[in-house]
Design an enzyme around this catalytic site. Structure first.
Site, PDB file in Angstrom:
ATOM      1  N   ASP A  31       0.723  -1.228   0.469  1.00 22.54           N
ATOM      2  CA  ASP A  31       0.141   0.224  -0.060  1.00 22.54           C
ATOM      3  C   ASP A  31       0.687   1.410  -0.128  1.00 22.54           C
ATOM      4  O   ASP A  31       2.061   1.809   0.837  1.00 22.54           O
ATOM      5  CB  ASP A  31      -0.929  -0.111   1.096  1.00 22.54           C
ATOM      6  CG  ASP A  31      -2.019   0.742   0.898  1.00 22.54           C
ATOM      7  OD1 ASP A  31      -3.982   0.506   0.879  1.00 22.54           O
ATOM      8  OD2 ASP A  31      -2.451   2.224   0.924  1.00 22.54           O
ATOM      9  N   ASN A  87     -12.944  -2.581   2.961  1.00 22.10           N
ATOM     10  CA  ASN A  87     -14.084  -1.390   3.042  1.00 22.10           C
ATOM     11  C   ASN A  87     -14.371  -1.773   2.284  1.00 22.10           C
ATOM     12  O   ASN A  87     -14.614  -2.212   0.892  1.00 22.10           O
ATOM     13  CB  ASN A  87     -13.035  -0.666   2.742  1.00 22.10           C
ATOM     14  CG  ASN A  87     -11.735   0.007   3.739  1.00 22.10           C
ATOM     15  OD1 ASN A  87     -11.988  -0.325   4.950  1.00 22.10           O
ATOM     16  ND2 ASN A  87     -10.921   0.619   3.670  1.00 22.10           N
ATOM     17  N   HIS A 100     -10.523  -5.836  -2.900  1.00 24.34           N
ATOM     18  CA  HIS A 100      -8.998  -5.652  -2.714  1.00 24.34           C
ATOM     19  C   HIS A 100      -8.646  -5.870  -0.897  1.00 24.34           C
ATOM     20  O   HIS A 100      -9.667  -5.199  -0.179  1.00 24.34           O
ATOM     21  CB  HIS A 100      -8.331  -4.761  -2.819  1.00 24.34           C
ATOM     22  CG  HIS A 100      -8.355  -3.571  -2.112  1.00 24.34           C
ATOM     23  ND1 HIS A 100      -9.553  -3.079  -2.815  1.00 24.34           N
ATOM     24  CD2 HIS A 100      -8.152  -2.728  -1.550  1.00 24.34           C
ATOM     25  CE1 HIS A 100      -9.869  -1.182  -2.506  1.00 24.34           C
ATOM     26  NE2 HIS A 100      -9.392  -1.483  -1.683  1.00 24.34           N
ATOM     27  N   HIS A 102      -7.016  -5.355   2.435  1.00 24.89           N
ATOM     28  CA  HIS A 102      -5.713  -4.852   3.240  1.00 24.89           C
ATOM     29  C   HIS A 102      -5.939  -5.794   4.136  1.00 24.89           C
ATOM     30  O   HIS A 102      -6.263  -6.462   5.131  1.00 24.89           O
ATOM     31  CB  HIS A 102      -6.455  -3.750   4.082  1.00 24.89           C
ATOM     32  CG  HIS A 102      -6.670  -2.227   3.101  1.00 24.89           C
ATOM     33  ND1 HIS A 102      -6.571  -1.108   2.635  1.00 24.89           N
ATOM     34  CD2 HIS A 102      -8.318  -2.693   2.894  1.00 24.89           C
ATOM     35  CE1 HIS A 102      -6.991  -0.498   2.085  1.00 24.89           C
ATOM     36  NE2 HIS A 102      -8.089  -0.837   1.659  1.00 24.89           N
TER      37      HIS A 102
HETATM   38  P1  AMP Z   1      -9.714   1.152  -0.398  1.00 25.16           P
HETATM   39  O1  AMP Z   1     -10.004   2.870   0.276  1.00 25.16           O
HETATM   40  O2  AMP Z   1     -10.299  -0.142   0.999  1.00 25.16           O
HETATM   41  O3  AMP Z   1     -10.444   0.966  -1.880  1.00 25.16           O
HETATM   42  O4  AMP Z   1      -8.380   1.286  -0.437  1.00 25.16           O
HETATM   43  C1  AMP Z   1      -7.360   2.037  -1.955  1.00 25.16           C
HETATM   44  C2  AMP Z   1      -6.449   1.491  -0.703  1.00 25.16           C
HETATM   45  O5  AMP Z   1      -5.533   1.459  -2.345  1.00 25.16           O
HETATM   46  C3  AMP Z   1      -5.767   2.513   0.017  1.00 25.16           C
HETATM   47  O6  AMP Z   1      -4.815   2.441   1.107  1.00 25.16           O
HETATM   48  C4  AMP Z   1      -4.169   2.908  -1.289  1.00 25.16           C
HETATM   49  O7  AMP Z   1      -3.769   4.111  -0.150  1.00 25.16           O
HETATM   50  C5  AMP Z   1      -4.384   2.196  -1.990  1.00 25.16           C
HETATM   51  N1  AMP Z   1      -3.697   2.767  -2.852  1.00 25.16           N
HETATM   52  C6  AMP Z   1      -4.048   3.929  -3.992  1.00 25.16           C
HETATM   53  N2  AMP Z   1      -3.188   3.669  -4.904  1.00 25.16           N
HETATM   54  C7  AMP Z   1      -1.984   3.415  -5.012  1.00 25.16           C
HETATM   55  C8  AMP Z   1      -1.051   3.054  -5.683  1.00 25.16           C
HETATM   56  N3  AMP Z   1      -0.991   3.577  -6.391  1.00 25.16           N
HETATM   57  N4  AMP Z   1      -0.555   1.767  -4.791  1.00 25.16           N
HETATM   58  C9  AMP Z   1      -0.737   1.751  -3.744  1.00 25.16           C
HETATM   59  N5  AMP Z   1      -1.448   1.392  -2.924  1.00 25.16           N
HETATM   60  C10 AMP Z   1      -2.323   2.484  -3.638  1.00 25.16           C
END
Ligand code: AMP
Length: 116
Positions: A31, A87, A100, A102
């Protein structure tokens, strides 16, 4: 279906990102904004499922694989204990509608459900 999520773009090498592990059906991304010492995302390669609810209904074995891979990467990157968070919906903080998990591990606060 077009592969257009930020996660698919990283997997395709179109934007940078650190992919730590992959199987035939899932991959693991570090992340970009970690909420714990270890914060990984376990992501099905398909974008067919927007949420864990859709994934559970549509392909339970793929959901089981997400959980198994979470367990494996938590063991490889920390002490094996981990928190698994999906989420689900904007109101719960979901920002990427490509399902996805976490995986949070390392130095977790006992009893905490995270930062929310
Ligand atoms: P959610 O808010 O549950 O949809 O999680 C999306 C996650 O993707 C967040 O924790 C972000 O920090 C992560 N995220 C978004 N863009 C990137 C990226 N380019 N590389 C790695 N993680 C990312």
């Amino acid at each position: 279906m077009a592969e257009t999520s930020v996660f698919s773009k990283i997997r395709a090498g179109e934007i940078p990102g650190e992919i730590l592990h992959e199987t035939d059906r899932v991959f693991v991304l570090k992340d970009i904004a970690p909420k714990a010492p270890v914060h990984l995302l376990v992501i099905p390669k398909t974008e067919q499922y927007r949420t864990v609810v859709e994934l559970a209904a549509g392909d339970p074995s793929l959901l089981a694989e997400v959980v198994a891979v979470a367990n494996k990467v938590a063991a490889a990157n920390s002490d094996g204990d981990f928190r698994l968070i999906f989420n689900t919906g904007e109101g719960a903080g979901q920002t990427v509608f490509h399902v996805h998990a976490h995986v949070l591990a390392g130095g977790l606060t006992e009893g905490s459900l995270g930062d929310g």
